[in-house]
Design a protein around this motif. Sequence first.
Motif, PDB file in Angstrom:
ATOM      1  N   VAL A   1       0.963  -1.200   0.202  1.00 56.43           N
ATOM      2  CA  VAL A   1      -0.178  -0.131  -0.253  1.00 56.43           C
ATOM      3  C   VAL A   1       0.377   1.096   0.561  1.00 56.43           C
ATOM      4  O   VAL A   1       0.529   2.170  -0.852  1.00 56.43           O
ATOM      5  CB  VAL A   1      -0.958  -0.066   0.819  1.00 56.43           C
TER       6      VAL A   1
ATOM      7  N   LEU B   1       0.497   4.173  -2.777  1.00 55.80           N
ATOM      8  CA  LEU B   1       0.790   5.545  -2.554  1.00 55.80           C
ATOM      9  C   LEU B   1       1.800   6.620  -3.145  1.00 55.80           C
ATOM     10  O   LEU B   1       1.768   7.644  -3.309  1.00 55.80           O
ATOM     11  CB  LEU B   1       0.416   5.806  -1.321  1.00 55.80           C
TER      12      LEU B   1
ATOM     13  N   SER C   1       2.413   6.654  -7.125  1.00 57.19           N
ATOM     14  CA  SER C   1       1.028   7.459  -7.713  1.00 57.19           C
ATOM     15  C   SER C   1       1.493   8.985  -7.160  1.00 57.19           C
ATOM     16  O   SER C   1       0.835   9.478  -7.876  1.00 57.19           O
ATOM     17  CB  SER C   1      -0.623   7.467  -7.020  1.00 57.19           C
TER      18      SER C   1
ATOM     19  N   THR D   1     -11.315   7.911  -1.392  1.00 56.75           N
ATOM     20  CA  THR D   1     -11.430   6.682  -1.660  1.00 56.75           C
ATOM     21  C   THR D   1     -11.001   6.121  -3.024  1.00 56.75           C
ATOM     22  O   THR D   1     -10.421   5.061  -3.307  1.00 56.75           O
ATOM     23  CB  THR D   1     -12.406   5.948  -1.271  1.00 56.75           C
ATOM     24  N   ASP D   2     -10.445   6.669  -3.818  1.00 54.28           N
ATOM     25  CA  ASP D   2     -10.518   6.467  -5.387  1.00 54.28           C
ATOM     26  C   ASP D   2      -9.113   6.629  -5.236  1.00 54.28           C
ATOM     27  O   ASP D   2      -8.418   6.056  -6.095  1.00 54.28           O
ATOM     28  CB  ASP D   2     -11.113   7.247  -6.763  1.00 54.28           C
TER      29      ASP D   2
ATOM     30  N   ILE E   1      -6.326   5.964  -3.364  1.00 53.26           N
ATOM     31  CA  ILE E   1      -5.675   4.979  -2.757  1.00 53.26           C
ATOM     32  C   ILE E   1      -5.267   3.586  -3.874  1.00 53.26           C
ATOM     33  O   ILE E   1      -6.646   2.930  -4.415  1.00 53.26           O
ATOM     34  CB  ILE E   1      -6.652   4.208  -1.364  1.00 53.26           C
TER      35      ILE E   1
ATOM     36  N   ILE F   1      -6.337  -0.387  -3.108  1.00 58.22           N
ATOM     37  CA  ILE F   1      -8.220  -0.656  -2.628  1.00 58.22           C
ATOM     38  C   ILE F   1      -8.197  -0.210  -4.170  1.00 58.22           C
ATOM     39  O   ILE F   1      -9.900   0.498  -3.702  1.00 58.22           O
ATOM     40  CB  ILE F   1      -7.950   0.159  -1.408  1.00 58.22           C
ATOM     41  N   GLY F   2      -8.758   1.373  -4.224  1.00 59.38           N
ATOM     42  CA  GLY F   2      -9.535   2.138  -5.362  1.00 59.38           C
ATOM     43  C   GLY F   2      -9.743   1.621  -6.766  1.00 59.38           C
ATOM     44  O   GLY F   2     -11.548   1.398  -6.730  1.00 59.38           O
TER      45      GLY F   2
END
Length: 72
Positions: free
Chosen positions: A6, A10, A13, A43-44, A46, A49-50
């Motif tokens: 994760v 991040l 991104s 939420t999109d 992440i 997860i998104g």
Amino acid sequence: MSLIIVMGGLLASFLYALTQTDNISFLTRRSRCDSCSNNLKVTDLIPVIGYLKNCGRCSHCRTSISINYVVK
């Protein structure tokens, strides 16, 4: 192990957003869909997860999102 995945997503991104050329400052602009230009929800943003939550599609226009955004 999942925390590392994760955090890596991040970081990737964030670095991708830094490389995008735009007249708007990086610190003041919102992330948006490449297809419909709608602002993305928190939420999109992440990466893994998104992508899984939206089944690989934009939450607004339902256009397919490339897996490269998750893998980078």
